[in-house]
Every structure is written in structure tokens, then in C-alpha cells.
Design a protein around this motif. Structure first.
Motif, PDB file in Angstrom:
ATOM      1  N   TYR A 111      31.370  34.066  47.079  1.00  0.00           N
ATOM      2  CA  TYR A 111      31.926  33.960  45.726  1.00  0.00           C
ATOM      3  C   TYR A 111      33.128  34.888  45.561  1.00  0.00           C
ATOM      4  O   TYR A 111      34.191  34.465  45.098  1.00  0.00           O
ATOM      5  CB  TYR A 111      30.861  34.293  44.665  1.00  0.00           C
ATOM      6  CG  TYR A 111      31.438  34.254  43.269  1.00  0.00           C
ATOM      7  CD1 TYR A 111      31.433  33.071  42.528  1.00  0.00           C
ATOM      8  CD2 TYR A 111      32.041  35.383  42.709  1.00  0.00           C
ATOM      9  CE1 TYR A 111      31.998  33.026  41.267  1.00  0.00           C
ATOM     10  CE2 TYR A 111      32.610  35.333  41.447  1.00  0.00           C
ATOM     11  CZ  TYR A 111      32.589  34.159  40.732  1.00  0.00           C
ATOM     12  OH  TYR A 111      33.158  34.110  39.489  1.00  0.00           O
ATOM     13  N   LEU A 112      32.940  36.151  45.962  1.00  0.00           N
ATOM     14  CA  LEU A 112      34.011  37.120  45.727  1.00  0.00           C
ATOM     15  C   LEU A 112      35.226  36.865  46.603  1.00  0.00           C
ATOM     16  O   LEU A 112      36.363  37.028  46.157  1.00  0.00           O
ATOM     17  CB  LEU A 112      33.481  38.550  45.909  1.00  0.00           C
ATOM     18  CG  LEU A 112      32.540  39.024  44.796  1.00  0.00           C
ATOM     19  CD1 LEU A 112      31.963  40.394  45.116  1.00  0.00           C
ATOM     20  CD2 LEU A 112      33.246  39.046  43.440  1.00  0.00           C
ATOM     21  N   SER A 113      35.003  36.417  47.843  1.00  0.00           N
ATOM     22  CA  SER A 113      36.200  36.156  48.653  1.00  0.00           C
ATOM     23  C   SER A 113      36.915  34.898  48.175  1.00  0.00           C
ATOM     24  O   SER A 113      38.120  34.778  48.336  1.00  0.00           O
ATOM     25  CB  SER A 113      35.894  36.120  50.151  1.00  0.00           C
ATOM     26  OG  SER A 113      34.645  35.580  50.426  1.00  0.00           O
ATOM     27  N   LYS A 114      36.161  33.995  47.547  1.00  0.00           N
ATOM     28  CA  LYS A 114      36.816  32.801  47.002  1.00  0.00           C
ATOM     29  C   LYS A 114      37.600  33.131  45.728  1.00  0.00           C
ATOM     30  O   LYS A 114      38.744  32.720  45.571  1.00  0.00           O
ATOM     31  CB  LYS A 114      35.759  31.735  46.707  1.00  0.00           C
ATOM     32  CG  LYS A 114      36.312  30.464  46.073  1.00  0.00           C
ATOM     33  CD  LYS A 114      35.219  29.406  45.938  1.00  0.00           C
ATOM     34  CE  LYS A 114      35.703  28.208  45.124  1.00  0.00           C
ATOM     35  NZ  LYS A 114      34.594  27.291  44.796  1.00  0.00           N
ATOM     36  N   HIS A 115      36.965  33.875  44.834  1.00  0.00           N
ATOM     37  CA  HIS A 115      37.596  34.088  43.525  1.00  0.00           C
ATOM     38  C   HIS A 115      38.313  35.429  43.402  1.00  0.00           C
ATOM     39  O   HIS A 115      39.145  35.608  42.517  1.00  0.00           O
ATOM     40  CB  HIS A 115      36.548  33.964  42.418  1.00  0.00           C
ATOM     41  CG  HIS A 115      35.991  32.580  42.301  1.00  0.00           C
ATOM     42  ND1 HIS A 115      36.727  31.530  41.797  1.00  0.00           N
ATOM     43  CD2 HIS A 115      34.795  32.059  42.663  1.00  0.00           C
ATOM     44  CE1 HIS A 115      35.989  30.420  41.837  1.00  0.00           C
ATOM     45  NE2 HIS A 115      34.820  30.716  42.368  1.00  0.00           N
ATOM     46  N   ARG A 116      37.959  36.386  44.245  1.00  0.00           N
ATOM     47  CA  ARG A 116      38.601  37.704  44.194  1.00  0.00           C
ATOM     48  C   ARG A 116      39.195  38.051  45.549  1.00  0.00           C
ATOM     49  O   ARG A 116      39.031  39.158  46.046  1.00  0.00           O
ATOM     50  CB  ARG A 116      37.589  38.785  43.751  1.00  0.00           C
ATOM     51  CG  ARG A 116      36.948  38.574  42.384  1.00  0.00           C
ATOM     52  CD  ARG A 116      37.890  38.857  41.246  1.00  0.00           C
ATOM     53  NE  ARG A 116      38.724  37.707  40.942  1.00  0.00           N
ATOM     54  CZ  ARG A 116      39.911  37.762  40.342  1.00  0.00           C
ATOM     55  NH1 ARG A 116      40.444  38.894  40.014  1.00  0.00           N
ATOM     56  NH2 ARG A 116      40.585  36.682  40.089  1.00  0.00           N
ATOM     57  N   GLY A 117      39.868  37.074  46.126  1.00  0.00           N
ATOM     58  CA  GLY A 117      40.534  37.308  47.403  1.00  0.00           C
ATOM     59  C   GLY A 117      41.868  37.996  47.195  1.00  0.00           C
ATOM     60  O   GLY A 117      42.256  38.274  46.059  1.00  0.00           O
ATOM     61  N   ILE A 118      42.575  38.256  48.279  1.00  0.00           N
ATOM     62  CA  ILE A 118      43.841  38.986  48.137  1.00  0.00           C
ATOM     63  C   ILE A 118      44.925  38.118  47.501  1.00  0.00           C
ATOM     64  O   ILE A 118      45.938  38.619  47.057  1.00  0.00           O
ATOM     65  CB  ILE A 118      44.368  39.550  49.486  1.00  0.00           C
ATOM     66  CG1 ILE A 118      44.207  38.498  50.581  1.00  0.00           C
ATOM     67  CG2 ILE A 118      43.654  40.826  49.862  1.00  0.00           C
ATOM     68  CD1 ILE A 118      44.879  38.894  51.874  1.00  0.00           C
ATOM     69  N   ASP A 119      44.685  36.797  47.480  1.00  0.00           N
ATOM     70  CA  ASP A 119      45.690  35.912  46.892  1.00  0.00           C
ATOM     71  C   ASP A 119      45.434  35.696  45.401  1.00  0.00           C
ATOM     72  O   ASP A 119      46.011  34.829  44.786  1.00  0.00           O
ATOM     73  CB  ASP A 119      45.683  34.558  47.590  1.00  0.00           C
ATOM     74  CG  ASP A 119      44.334  33.869  47.488  1.00  0.00           C
ATOM     75  OD1 ASP A 119      43.343  34.573  47.173  1.00  0.00           O
ATOM     76  OD2 ASP A 119      44.259  32.665  47.715  1.00  0.00           O
ATOM     77  N   ARG A 120      44.528  36.510  44.831  1.00  0.00           N
ATOM     78  CA  ARG A 120      44.106  36.241  43.459  1.00  0.00           C
ATOM     79  C   ARG A 120      45.256  36.277  42.464  1.00  0.00           C
ATOM     80  O   ARG A 120      45.220  35.624  41.442  1.00  0.00           O
ATOM     81  CB  ARG A 120      43.023  37.224  43.018  1.00  0.00           C
ATOM     82  CG  ARG A 120      43.533  38.602  42.694  1.00  0.00           C
ATOM     83  CD  ARG A 120      42.406  39.611  42.654  1.00  0.00           C
ATOM     84  NE  ARG A 120      42.779  40.829  41.988  1.00  0.00           N
ATOM     85  CZ  ARG A 120      43.576  41.735  42.540  1.00  0.00           C
ATOM     86  NH1 ARG A 120      44.109  41.530  43.725  1.00  0.00           N
ATOM     87  NH2 ARG A 120      43.872  42.833  41.880  1.00  0.00           N
ATOM     88  N   LYS A 121      46.281  37.060  42.776  1.00  0.00           N
ATOM     89  CA  LYS A 121      47.379  37.187  41.817  1.00  0.00           C
ATOM     90  C   LYS A 121      48.216  35.916  41.751  1.00  0.00           C
ATOM     91  O   LYS A 121      48.954  35.694  40.813  1.00  0.00           O
ATOM     92  CB  LYS A 121      48.251  38.381  42.175  1.00  0.00           C
ATOM     93  CG  LYS A 121      47.536  39.688  41.899  1.00  0.00           C
ATOM     94  CD  LYS A 121      48.499  40.842  41.710  1.00  0.00           C
ATOM     95  CE  LYS A 121      47.776  42.096  41.274  1.00  0.00           C
ATOM     96  NZ  LYS A 121      47.515  42.996  42.415  1.00  0.00           N
ATOM     97  N   LEU A 122      48.072  35.090  42.798  1.00  0.00           N
ATOM     98  CA  LEU A 122      48.809  33.835  42.800  1.00  0.00           C
ATOM     99  C   LEU A 122      48.145  32.801  41.900  1.00  0.00           C
ATOM    100  O   LEU A 122      48.770  31.867  41.441  1.00  0.00           O
ATOM    101  CB  LEU A 122      48.908  33.280  44.225  1.00  0.00           C
ATOM    102  CG  LEU A 122      49.594  34.200  45.234  1.00  0.00           C
ATOM    103  CD1 LEU A 122      49.562  33.589  46.619  1.00  0.00           C
ATOM    104  CD2 LEU A 122      51.033  34.468  44.814  1.00  0.00           C
ATOM    105  N   LYS A 123      46.825  33.011  41.687  1.00  0.00           N
ATOM    106  CA  LYS A 123      46.094  32.070  40.853  1.00  0.00           C
ATOM    107  C   LYS A 123      46.270  32.444  39.395  1.00  0.00           C
ATOM    108  O   LYS A 123      46.488  33.603  39.063  1.00  0.00           O
ATOM    109  CB  LYS A 123      44.603  32.092  41.208  1.00  0.00           C
ATOM    110  CG  LYS A 123      44.322  31.556  42.588  1.00  0.00           C
ATOM    111  CD  LYS A 123      42.815  31.605  42.823  1.00  0.00           C
ATOM    112  CE  LYS A 123      42.503  31.449  44.293  1.00  0.00           C
ATOM    113  NZ  LYS A 123      41.242  32.116  44.644  1.00  0.00           N
ATOM    114  N   LYS A 124      46.152  31.444  38.565  1.00  0.00           N
ATOM    115  CA  LYS A 124      46.259  31.728  37.135  1.00  0.00           C
ATOM    116  C   LYS A 124      44.905  32.112  36.588  1.00  0.00           C
ATOM    117  O   LYS A 124      44.122  31.276  36.190  1.00  0.00           O
ATOM    118  CB  LYS A 124      46.787  30.502  36.396  1.00  0.00           C
ATOM    119  CG  LYS A 124      48.282  30.452  36.379  1.00  0.00           C
ATOM    120  CD  LYS A 124      48.775  29.553  35.250  1.00  0.00           C
ATOM    121  CE  LYS A 124      50.270  29.716  35.067  1.00  0.00           C
ATOM    122  NZ  LYS A 124      50.806  28.696  34.193  1.00  0.00           N
ATOM    123  N   ASN A 125      44.604  33.380  36.612  1.00  0.00           N
ATOM    124  CA  ASN A 125      43.320  33.829  36.079  1.00  0.00           C
ATOM    125  C   ASN A 125      43.562  34.581  34.785  1.00  0.00           C
ATOM    126  O   ASN A 125      44.217  35.558  34.750  1.00  0.00           O
ATOM    127  CB  ASN A 125      42.615  34.754  37.066  1.00  0.00           C
ATOM    128  CG  ASN A 125      41.939  33.952  38.154  1.00  0.00           C
ATOM    129  OD1 ASN A 125      41.424  32.874  37.907  1.00  0.00           O
ATOM    130  ND2 ASN A 125      41.971  34.462  39.359  1.00  0.00           N
TER     131      ASN A 125
END
Ligand code: HEC
Length: 125
Positions: A111-125
């Protein structure tokens, strides 16, 4: 009474009846709608707003990772899968977290690597 007069009275009665049925119908549907609106209040999903959307494993994250600190702390992190895994070890070895059962640990890790991976800033969260 002439026939046309009778017809017009019947029409008027019908008209009043239709208006009343309409009013009652409107009242009933609008009160139902209000009841519906209050009984189905959708809680804003605060965790999702932090970047922890509902998905497989989030429940485990909530169970295991909110005992000692806010999940905000977790949400703020963006790590690779390997680093999350190491962080769990660190949490267990240094922060006195109880080791998670392997199955749950996997769910949390995925879960965390999917949603809190290093690319998280690219996603619109
Ligand atoms: C037994 C208590 C405990 C549990 C359970 C726990 N943590 Fe922590 N965690 C801590 C403490 C204490 C700190 C702060 C350590 C510090 O900053 O010195 C911390 C800090 C963190 C940090 C910030 C690390 C940093 O570099 O600032 C993250 C991310 C984190 N925890 C993630 C998790 C995750 C993910 C879980 C669930 C798998 C979890 N924690 C469960 C005690 C816990």
C-alpha cells in the motif's frame, strides 16, 4: 344546471385535487430527500486528502501505524519499497513497534509503496 356548467365544476374540482396531490407529493419527496441527505452524510475522507486513499492495505496502515503518531507523519513520507521495508525494521528495532505479521506487513508495504512512493509528488494528491 346546464351541462357545460357541471363540466366546468368537475374540471375545477379535478384541478384542485391535482394541485393538492402535487403538493402532498412534493412535500413527501422533499422530506424524503432531506431524510436521505442527513442519513447518508458522506464523511469527507480525511486520510484520502492527506494522500492515503482507500485501497487494499489502508486498513492495516491505520491499524499498525497510527498507534504512536499521526498518520500524517506516514503520509508525508515518500519512499521506495525497499526504504519503506527498512523503515518498518527501524520502527520495530528503534521505536518499539511490534513486528507486524508477515501478511499484514506485506499489505502495508504494498500500500505505502503504491501510494507513498518517491513519485508521489507527481500524483495529484
Ligand atoms: C510503537 C510506536 C510506533 C509505531 C507502531 C509506528 N511508529 Fe512510526 N514512529 C514512531 C516514533 C517514536 C517516531 C519518531 C521517531 C523520531 O523522529 O525520532 C516515528 C516516526 C515515523 C516516521 C517519520 C520518520 C522520519 O524520518 O521522520 C514515519 C514515516 C513513520 N514513523 C512511519 C510509520 C509507519 C509506516 C508505521 C506502521 C507500519 C509506524 N510508523 C508505526 C513510533 C511508531
Amino acid at each position: 344546471m346546464t351541462l357545460p356548467k357541471l363540466q366546468s365544476i368537475i374540471l375545477q374540482v379535478l384541478l384542485v385535487a391535482i394541485i393538492m396531490i402535487g403538493a402532498v407529493g412534493f412535500y413527501v419527496t422533499s422530506s424524503l430527500a432531506t431524510a436521505d441527505a442527513t442519513s447518508n452524510v458522506v464523511e469527507p475522507d480525511e486520510l484520502a486528502q492527506w494522500g492515503l486513499p482507500l485501497d487494499l492495505g489502508r486498513e492495516e496502515v491505520e491499524v499498525y501505524c497510527s498507534a504512536c503518531h499521526s498518520l500524517r507523519l506516514v503520509a508525508q513520507q515518500g519512499l521506495t519499497k525497499g526504504d519503506w521495508d527498512e523503515l518498518f525494521d527501524w520502527m520495530v528495532e528503534e521505536q518499539e513497534m511490534e513486528e507486524m505479521p508477515a501478511e499484514d506487513r506485506n499489505l502495508v508495504l504494498n500500500y505505502l509503496s503504491k501510494h507513498r512512493g518517491i513519485d508521489r509528488k507527481l500524483k495529484k494528491n
